[in-house]
Design a protein around this motif. Structure first.
Motif, PDB file in Angstrom:
ATOM      1  N   GLY A 105       0.817  -1.201   0.000  1.00  0.00           N
ATOM      2  CA  GLY A 105       0.000   0.000   0.000  1.00  0.00           C
ATOM      3  C   GLY A 105       0.850   1.249   0.000  1.00  0.00           C
ATOM      4  O   GLY A 105       1.954   1.270  -0.560  1.00  0.00           O
ATOM      5  N   ALA A 106       0.370   2.288   0.654  1.00  0.00           N
ATOM      6  CA  ALA A 106       1.065   3.570   0.679  1.00  0.00           C
ATOM      7  C   ALA A 106       2.039   3.634   1.845  1.00  0.00           C
ATOM      8  O   ALA A 106       1.861   2.978   2.873  1.00  0.00           O
ATOM      9  CB  ALA A 106       0.051   4.706   0.788  1.00  0.00           C
ATOM     10  N   ASP A 107       3.113   4.440   1.692  1.00  0.00           N
ATOM     11  CA  ASP A 107       4.006   4.801   2.794  1.00  0.00           C
ATOM     12  C   ASP A 107       4.598   3.594   3.514  1.00  0.00           C
ATOM     13  O   ASP A 107       4.615   3.519   4.739  1.00  0.00           O
ATOM     14  CB  ASP A 107       3.262   5.686   3.811  1.00  0.00           C
ATOM     15  CG  ASP A 107       2.705   6.955   3.174  1.00  0.00           C
ATOM     16  OD1 ASP A 107       3.380   7.500   2.283  1.00  0.00           O
ATOM     17  OD2 ASP A 107       1.604   7.360   3.554  1.00  0.00           O
ATOM     18  N   GLY A 108       5.098   2.631   2.742  1.00  0.00           N
ATOM     19  CA  GLY A 108       5.770   1.495   3.350  1.00  0.00           C
ATOM     20  C   GLY A 108       4.869   0.570   4.120  1.00  0.00           C
ATOM     21  O   GLY A 108       5.299  -0.061   5.093  1.00  0.00           O
ATOM     22  N   GLN A 109       3.622   0.452   3.707  1.00  0.00           N
ATOM     23  CA  GLN A 109       2.687  -0.429   4.391  1.00  0.00           C
ATOM     24  C   GLN A 109       2.296  -1.601   3.500  1.00  0.00           C
ATOM     25  O   GLN A 109       2.430  -1.561   2.279  1.00  0.00           O
ATOM     26  CB  GLN A 109       1.443   0.344   4.817  1.00  0.00           C
ATOM     27  CG  GLN A 109       1.722   1.431   5.846  1.00  0.00           C
ATOM     28  CD  GLN A 109       0.465   2.143   6.282  1.00  0.00           C
ATOM     29  OE1 GLN A 109      -0.424   2.410   5.492  1.00  0.00           O
ATOM     30  NE2 GLN A 109       0.388   2.453   7.578  1.00  0.00           N
ATOM     31  N   ILE A 110       1.806  -2.654   4.128  1.00  0.00           N
ATOM     32  CA  ILE A 110       1.304  -3.835   3.431  1.00  0.00           C
ATOM     33  C   ILE A 110      -0.164  -4.017   3.800  1.00  0.00           C
ATOM     34  O   ILE A 110      -0.534  -3.884   4.974  1.00  0.00           O
ATOM     35  CB  ILE A 110       2.117  -5.080   3.812  1.00  0.00           C
ATOM     36  CG1 ILE A 110       3.540  -4.971   3.245  1.00  0.00           C
ATOM     37  CG2 ILE A 110       1.443  -6.356   3.305  1.00  0.00           C
ATOM     38  CD1 ILE A 110       4.467  -6.067   3.713  1.00  0.00           C
ATOM     39  N   VAL A 111      -0.989  -4.291   2.805  1.00  0.00           N
ATOM     40  CA  VAL A 111      -2.407  -4.563   3.010  1.00  0.00           C
ATOM     41  C   VAL A 111      -2.619  -6.064   2.847  1.00  0.00           C
ATOM     42  O   VAL A 111      -2.211  -6.646   1.842  1.00  0.00           O
ATOM     43  CB  VAL A 111      -3.278  -3.786   2.013  1.00  0.00           C
ATOM     44  CG1 VAL A 111      -4.759  -4.071   2.264  1.00  0.00           C
ATOM     45  CG2 VAL A 111      -2.994  -2.288   2.103  1.00  0.00           C
ATOM     46  N   ALA A 112      -3.227  -6.690   3.847  1.00  0.00           N
ATOM     47  CA  ALA A 112      -3.487  -8.129   3.809  1.00  0.00           C
ATOM     48  C   ALA A 112      -4.923  -8.386   4.225  1.00  0.00           C
ATOM     49  O   ALA A 112      -5.512  -7.606   4.971  1.00  0.00           O
ATOM     50  CB  ALA A 112      -2.524  -8.877   4.731  1.00  0.00           C
ATOM     51  N   ALA A 113      -5.484  -9.508   3.754  1.00  0.00           N
ATOM     52  CA  ALA A 113      -6.891  -9.788   4.062  1.00  0.00           C
ATOM     53  C   ALA A 113      -7.131 -11.279   4.235  1.00  0.00           C
ATOM     54  O   ALA A 113      -6.545 -12.110   3.535  1.00  0.00           O
ATOM     55  CB  ALA A 113      -7.794  -9.248   2.964  1.00  0.00           C
ATOM     56  N   THR A 114      -8.017 -11.606   5.181  1.00  0.00           N
ATOM     57  CA  THR A 114      -8.601 -12.935   5.313  1.00  0.00           C
ATOM     58  C   THR A 114     -10.026 -12.862   4.779  1.00  0.00           C
ATOM     59  O   THR A 114     -10.408 -11.878   4.143  1.00  0.00           O
ATOM     60  CB  THR A 114      -8.608 -13.373   6.794  1.00  0.00           C
ATOM     61  OG1 THR A 114      -9.557 -12.569   7.511  1.00  0.00           O
ATOM     62  CG2 THR A 114      -7.241 -13.224   7.429  1.00  0.00           C
ATOM     63  N   ASP A 115     -10.837 -13.882   5.047  1.00  0.00           N
ATOM     64  CA  ASP A 115     -12.239 -13.839   4.634  1.00  0.00           C
ATOM     65  C   ASP A 115     -13.024 -12.754   5.366  1.00  0.00           C
ATOM     66  O   ASP A 115     -14.054 -12.291   4.869  1.00  0.00           O
ATOM     67  CB  ASP A 115     -12.923 -15.187   4.914  1.00  0.00           C
ATOM     68  CG  ASP A 115     -12.518 -16.257   3.920  1.00  0.00           C
ATOM     69  OD1 ASP A 115     -11.900 -15.932   2.897  1.00  0.00           O
ATOM     70  OD2 ASP A 115     -12.808 -17.439   4.195  1.00  0.00           O
ATOM     71  N   THR A 116     -12.566 -12.370   6.544  1.00  0.00           N
ATOM     72  CA  THR A 116     -13.371 -11.504   7.411  1.00  0.00           C
ATOM     73  C   THR A 116     -12.649 -10.258   7.899  1.00  0.00           C
ATOM     74  O   THR A 116     -13.212  -9.484   8.669  1.00  0.00           O
ATOM     75  CB  THR A 116     -13.823 -12.286   8.661  1.00  0.00           C
ATOM     76  OG1 THR A 116     -12.659 -12.701   9.396  1.00  0.00           O
ATOM     77  CG2 THR A 116     -14.644 -13.501   8.273  1.00  0.00           C
ATOM     78  N   LEU A 117     -11.417 -10.049   7.463  1.00  0.00           N
ATOM     79  CA  LEU A 117     -10.607  -8.979   8.025  1.00  0.00           C
ATOM     80  C   LEU A 117      -9.666  -8.401   6.984  1.00  0.00           C
ATOM     81  O   LEU A 117      -9.043  -9.145   6.220  1.00  0.00           O
ATOM     82  CB  LEU A 117      -9.781  -9.524   9.204  1.00  0.00           C
ATOM     83  CG  LEU A 117      -8.729  -8.597   9.817  1.00  0.00           C
ATOM     84  CD1 LEU A 117      -9.394  -7.503  10.635  1.00  0.00           C
ATOM     85  CD2 LEU A 117      -7.752  -9.399  10.682  1.00  0.00           C
ATOM     86  N   VAL A 118      -9.549  -7.065   6.960  1.00  0.00           N
ATOM     87  CA  VAL A 118      -8.495  -6.381   6.226  1.00  0.00           C
ATOM     88  C   VAL A 118      -7.564  -5.762   7.251  1.00  0.00           C
ATOM     89  O   VAL A 118      -8.019  -5.123   8.208  1.00  0.00           O
ATOM     90  CB  VAL A 118      -9.060  -5.289   5.297  1.00  0.00           C
ATOM     91  CG1 VAL A 118      -7.924  -4.530   4.605  1.00  0.00           C
ATOM     92  CG2 VAL A 118      -9.990  -5.897   4.261  1.00  0.00           C
ATOM     93  N   ALA A 119      -6.265  -5.957   7.082  1.00  0.00           N
ATOM     94  CA  ALA A 119      -5.289  -5.423   8.022  1.00  0.00           C
ATOM     95  C   ALA A 119      -4.233  -4.632   7.274  1.00  0.00           C
ATOM     96  O   ALA A 119      -3.866  -4.963   6.142  1.00  0.00           O
ATOM     97  CB  ALA A 119      -4.628  -6.550   8.812  1.00  0.00           C
ATOM     98  N   VAL A 120      -3.757  -3.571   7.924  1.00  0.00           N
ATOM     99  CA  VAL A 120      -2.651  -2.765   7.413  1.00  0.00           C
ATOM    100  C   VAL A 120      -1.453  -3.025   8.316  1.00  0.00           C
ATOM    101  O   VAL A 120      -1.546  -2.897   9.548  1.00  0.00           O
ATOM    102  CB  VAL A 120      -3.010  -1.269   7.396  1.00  0.00           C
ATOM    103  CG1 VAL A 120      -1.853  -0.452   6.840  1.00  0.00           C
ATOM    104  CG2 VAL A 120      -4.276  -1.031   6.561  1.00  0.00           C
ATOM    105  N   LEU A 121      -0.322  -3.403   7.715  1.00  0.00           N
ATOM    106  CA  LEU A 121       0.873  -3.748   8.468  1.00  0.00           C
ATOM    107  C   LEU A 121       2.021  -2.814   8.105  1.00  0.00           C
ATOM    108  O   LEU A 121       2.145  -2.394   6.941  1.00  0.00           O
ATOM    109  CB  LEU A 121       1.299  -5.191   8.199  1.00  0.00           C
ATOM    110  CG  LEU A 121       0.321  -6.317   8.548  1.00  0.00           C
ATOM    111  CD1 LEU A 121      -0.638  -6.590   7.408  1.00  0.00           C
ATOM    112  CD2 LEU A 121       1.070  -7.592   8.892  1.00  0.00           C
ATOM    113  N   ASP A 122       2.869  -2.540   9.070  1.00  0.00           N
ATOM    114  CA  ASP A 122       4.088  -1.784   8.838  1.00  0.00           C
ATOM    115  C   ASP A 122       5.094  -2.704   8.159  1.00  0.00           C
ATOM    116  O   ASP A 122       5.471  -3.742   8.724  1.00  0.00           O
ATOM    117  CB  ASP A 122       4.640  -1.286  10.176  1.00  0.00           C
ATOM    118  CG  ASP A 122       5.803  -0.319  10.020  1.00  0.00           C
ATOM    119  OD1 ASP A 122       6.570  -0.464   9.048  1.00  0.00           O
ATOM    120  OD2 ASP A 122       5.955   0.575  10.873  1.00  0.00           O
ATOM    121  N   ALA A 123       5.526  -2.345   6.951  1.00  0.00           N
ATOM    122  CA  ALA A 123       6.431  -3.217   6.210  1.00  0.00           C
ATOM    123  C   ALA A 123       7.798  -3.337   6.873  1.00  0.00           C
ATOM    124  O   ALA A 123       8.532  -4.290   6.603  1.00  0.00           O
ATOM    125  CB  ALA A 123       6.598  -2.701   4.777  1.00  0.00           C
ATOM    126  N   ALA A 124       8.143  -2.405   7.754  1.00  0.00           N
ATOM    127  CA  ALA A 124       9.451  -2.452   8.414  1.00  0.00           C
ATOM    128  C   ALA A 124       9.545  -3.574   9.433  1.00  0.00           C
ATOM    129  O   ALA A 124      10.593  -4.217   9.572  1.00  0.00           O
ATOM    130  CB  ALA A 124       9.754  -1.110   9.074  1.00  0.00           C
TER     131      ALA A 124
END
Length: 363
Positions: A105-124
């Protein structure tokens, strides 16, 4: 110079290939699936790298600089060194829930998803900075805007059951987790795609409609099947059964929609009018009984599109539906263009194929 349709690279697997990603410079391809090995291969000359995984790989994404790989490995999200396979960090999003998708995603982040959840993670370091739960699952499909700030979700509330009044699409701000707009087709939503500028969303749903919405306020711009039938349309428009969509990434001028009737249709993004379809049949030719289209994709040039069908044919065609090639394959489980448009990769049950689209069709 290879002829369009030539298989440039074959990558053998012992299970299904469920995820494919090209490096930003289009020189490497990462392939993963059910055999617990993530394979990184040069498209041309280079070194093969095998990366053991803990489970089935369902999502892969190269970082913008091509040095790292985000991987959905069963219940975990991993960040790996793209050259060596070394795990930089890893961890689950939600215990006992498989991760289906990973994107940068933006600004060094990762977007991940399960069937029921979207999460934003710090890529560092892999820290989860935001969790966006979906109260009535399932997340059938998603797309991240090109600037990495928004996600659009296709929701199917009764997966495998009665789809009537059982879904929607929604645009969510990844920084805050707040819903920006809700797009409400009548039934479960099957697929979604952002326009390149992120201002519009294309979606298809279980009510056999394809619709365009504005992302900011959810206003419907146009809808198919309310268009005029084409001269060779033997099937009723309501039987098209759209199930996969893609946007022209160059200018956002065109879209491609794959249907249960076996056709991939190129539609004008402003009006929904049909410009062409593949396969392109001669007038008066009987319905050949084509298999449903399962995957569509647009070339980065914006002038070509690809489709894969359950009749085990991968097609590359222009905006009018004129074919460049039609390759027989095994059943296609995933499909991806390289960033330069030169290659089309498809994943099947025991292999991945890298197909050459020809030098004249690259960016």
């Amino acid at each position: 110079m290879s002829e369009p349709g030539t298989v440039a690279r074959l990558i053998e697997h012992t299970g299904s290939v469920q995820a494919i990603a090209f490096s930003p410079d289009s020189t490497r391809i990462a392939v993963g699936g059910s055999d617990s090995v993530l394979r990184v291969r040069p498209v041309g000359i280079g070194v093969d790298v095998d990366m053991p995984t803990g489970g089935s790989v369902t999502g892969i994404a190269f970082s913008p600089d091509g040095t790292r790989l985000a991987v959905a490995d069963f219940e975990e999200v991993q960040l790996r060194d793209a050259s060596t396979g070394a795990i930089l960090w890893h961890g689950p999003l939600a215990p006992a829930n498989s991760v289906n998708t990973v994107r940068f995603g933006a600004d060094g982040q990762i977007v991940a998803a399960t069937d029921t959840l979207v999460a934003v993670l710090d890529a560092a370091n892999g820290a989860v900075t935001r969790r966006i739960p979906v109260e009535r699952p399932l997340i059938r499909d998603l797309d991240v805007s090109r600037d990495g700030t928004r996600v659009v979700l296709a929701i199917d509330e009764r997966h495998g059951g009665d789809h009537h009044n059982a879904g929607s699409a929604r645009v969510v701000d990844l920084a805050t987790g707040k819903k920006i707009s809700e797009l409400t087709p009548d039934n479960a939503v099957l697929a979604v795609a952002f326009s390149p500028d992120g201002k519009q969303v294309l979606c298809c749903s279980a009510d056999d409609s394809t619709r365009m919405f504005t992302a900011e306020d959810g206003k419907e711009v146009w809808r198919v099947p309310e268009q005029v039938p084409q001269p060779n349309d033997e099937l009723d428009l309501s039987q098209r059964g759209p199930n996969c969509v893609a946007f022209d990434p160059k200018k956002g001028r065109w879209t491609v929609v794959g249907g249960a009737d076996g056709f991939a249709r190129v539609l004008d993004a402003d009006t929904g009018d049909e410009k062409g379809r593949a396969p392109k049949l001669d007038p008066g030719v009987p319905d050949p009984g084509l298999g449903a289209v399962t995957h569509v994709a647009f070339s980065p040039t914006g002038t070509l599109a690809a489709s894969a069908c359950i009749d085990n044919v991968v097609r590359l065609f222009n905006l009018e539906g004129k074919p460049l090639y039609a390759n027989t394959t095994d059943e296609v489980l995933t499909m991806r263009f390289s960033p330069n448009g030169r290659w089309l990769a498809v994943g099947c049950f025991d292999r991945a194929l890298v197909i050459d689209n020809g030098e004249t069709h690259q960016v």
